[in-house]
Design an enzyme around this catalytic site. Structure first.
Site, short mmCIF file in Angstrom:
data_model
loop_
_atom_site.label_atom_id
_atom_site.label_comp_id
_atom_site.label_asym_id
_atom_site.label_seq_id
_atom_site.Cartn_x
_atom_site.Cartn_y
_atom_site.Cartn_z
N CYS A 56 0.85 -1.18 0.00
CA CYS A 56 0.00 0.00 0.00
C CYS A 56 0.89 1.24 0.00
O CYS A 56 1.80 1.36 0.82
CB CYS A 56 -0.91 -0.01 1.23
N CYS A 59 0.27 3.19 3.61
CA CYS A 59 0.68 2.61 4.89
C CYS A 59 1.84 1.62 4.74
O CYS A 59 2.33 1.09 5.74
CB CYS A 59 -0.49 1.92 5.58
N CYS A 159 -22.91 -11.44 5.49
CA CYS A 159 -23.67 -12.70 5.59
C CYS A 159 -24.79 -12.57 6.62
O CYS A 159 -25.82 -13.23 6.51
CB CYS A 159 -22.75 -13.86 5.92
N HIS A 454 -19.73 -17.10 10.74
CA HIS A 454 -20.40 -17.00 9.45
C HIS A 454 -21.85 -17.41 9.60
O HIS A 454 -22.17 -18.43 10.22
CB HIS A 454 -19.70 -17.89 8.42
#
Length: 518
Positions: A56, A59, A159, A454
């Site tokens: 990145c 960062c 989800c 999940h």
């Protein structure tokens, strides 16, 4: 993005991302896609390859990213971009197509066909895969899955939203209201200056789900609208499915009450949210000294149940649980309901004021159900916090449940008469207005830990179970559902469930006609 809601305004795109795409096109997405890791359940992350890892520029980070999402370091916020979403989904396509296992869910097959038409995917999927996808059109046309059974794409740890939306989409009276034009976009826009409406946007989801298109749908428009209603929950972090359910019904209630200028409590509210899901609980607090009973009534859109621990495995002398067998590690839904309606003595630090004794006394409390809703939502308390250890944990315990549920033993008339005898207490009408016979049609389950889990929805349509795991939909047997850890259970009146099993694909499009399916 669907354009079915004329009052909807897309969120402003990130200016910095727009500038990047203007200068570099989609080449960056194509390069990043090489480092995406795809899991079977729909999760995608950015992995650390053996070669030089992309860093990145802001960062200088390079470690694995848990979720494949875009984050703008200038805006300091997550950014949703349809092109990036397509790049991520195409990674699933290539991974699935390369799977040697020939058994694929219909959701997996259909997402391939949908993505084939996208310009982005045409860049990312080679010609060999394209030919394989085209050959699947005939298989899609022969699908015998019930109308409305459509996968929902995961938009970044959503989800929790997808699992609850599947339950709402297939709750017969709730479904009938929206499919029969119960919520009118044009009238809603004329009555309100607020261009965001949760009811309008969930109506768009209904239209997409029951359009006949089997390709997974991205409810990004609805997610954005919900974020505006529940600003404190607006983020890409995983949320609690039960909290989301309550929040959505509250948003629909607020909009409809405001639009119709209603001024009623939830117990008497005529909005679709409370008309379908609202029931009435009765609470009896009895003074242990004189026997005086104080009764209160509270509206509810769900009933939260503690897990029945009567079958918990015993502990040895070291205060450690003995390894349980299959039966001892399972609670029962009927046991949870018995526990909910069981009289409990309140602690000495919870003494309540007795109107008869004119002072605070020890008391006992008992809950019961005064009025049942059309759709009964039972919330199983799996997440608990200890005030002593200051720690939270998930209760990994399986739940035995009936497909047909008789709620008669838990009605106020039954509970109070069992306590005092049949010789007293004549109950006014109200309990008999709705049948106490229910059938299960949906179960939201949770797998994993408190910190990382999940959600999946199991739907029971025409007496067949289907597993809705975000974009993927599979036909499963009852055993798989019972082997899951149920978190929210949805039951509907038996007569409404039976009507839902009929062929209702030709529902009349007339506002508020037969909205409750009765």
């Amino acid at each position: 993005m669907t354009t079915g809601n004329p009052s909807y305004t897309n969120p402003k795109p990130c200016k910095h991302l727009a500038d990047y795409k203007l200068n570099h096109g989609l080449s960056g997405y194509k390069s990043l896609q090489k480092h995406l890791k795809s899991a079977p359940h729909g999760k995608t992350s950015v992995g650390k390859p053996s070669s030089t890892t992309p860093r990145c520029i802001s960062c200088d980070g390079f470690q694995d990213i848990e979720r494949a999402e875009l984050y703008c370091c200038v805006c300091c916020d997550q950014v949703y971009d349809p092109d990036f979403d397509k790049a991520v989904m195409s990674k699933h396509i290539m991974g699935i197509t390369g799977d040697k296992n020939g058994d694929e869910s219909i959701g997996k097959r259909l997402v391939k066909r949908r993505r084939l038409g996208s310009g982005v995917v045409e860049e990312l999927v080679d010609s060999k895969i394209s030919k394989q996808l085209i050959s699947m059109r005939d298989r899609r046309a022969k699908s015998c899955y019930p109308l409305g059974l459509r996968g929902l794409n995961n938009l970044g740890n959503t989800c929790f939203m997808n699992s609850v939306l599947q339950a709402l989409l297939h709750a017969p009276p709730f479904r009938n209201y929206f499919l029969s034009g119960g919520h009118n976009h044009e009238n809603c826009r004329k009555r309100s200056v607020d261009r965001l409406c949760l009811s309008c946007d969930i109506d768009v989801v209904f239209s997409a789900a029951f359009s006949g298109d089997r390709a997974p749908y991205s409810p990004a428009q609805f997610l954005y609208s919900w974020w505006q209603h529940s600003a404190n929950l607006a983020s890409y972090e995983q949320k609690d499915a039960h909290e989301f359910f309550i929040s959505v019904l509250d948003g629909i209630h607020e909009k409809e009450v405001k639009s119709s200028n209603q001024n009623r409590e939830n117990g008497d509210c005529q909005c679709i949210a409370h008309g379908v899901f609202s029931g009435l609980l009765r609470s009896d607090v009895t003074c242990m000294t004189c026997g005086f009973t104080s009764t209160t009534f509270d509206p509810c859109v769900d009933i939260s149940l503690d897990l029945d621990t009567s079958n918990f495995p015993p502990k040895n002398t070291a205060n450690k649980s003995i390894k349980p067998d299959a039966n001892s590690s399972m609670s029962t839904l009927l046991g949870c309901l018995d526990l909910f309606t069981r009289q409990e003595k309140l602690g000495s630090d919870s003494k309540l004021y007795c109107q008869n004794c004119q002072e605070r006394q020890d008391s006992a409390k008992q809950m019961s159900i005064k009025r049942l809703p059309l759709v009964l939502c039972l919330h199983i308390k799996r997440f608990e916090h200890s005030p002593v250890t200051k720690m939270s944990r998930k209760i990994d315990r399986y739940l035995q449940f009936p497909l047909s549920l008789d709620m008669t033993p838990y009605l106020s008339s039954s509970v109070v008469r069992n306590r005092f005898g049949n010789r007293i207490f004549a109950f006014e009408s109200g309990e008999s207005d709705i049948s106490a016979e229910f059938e299960i049609f949906a179960a939201v389950t949770h797998a994993g830990t408190l910190e990382s889990g999940h959600y999946v929805n199991f739907l029971r349509l025409r007496n067949q179970w289907y597993k809705c795991d975000d974009a993927w939909i599979n036909e499963v047997d009852e055993g798989m559902v019972r082997a899951s850890q149920c978190y929210m259970m949805f039951y509907v009146q038996k007569s409404l469930y039976q009507k839902a099993n009929e062929d209702w694909s030709h529902l009349p499009i007339s506002p508020r006609r037969n909205m409750f399916g009765q």
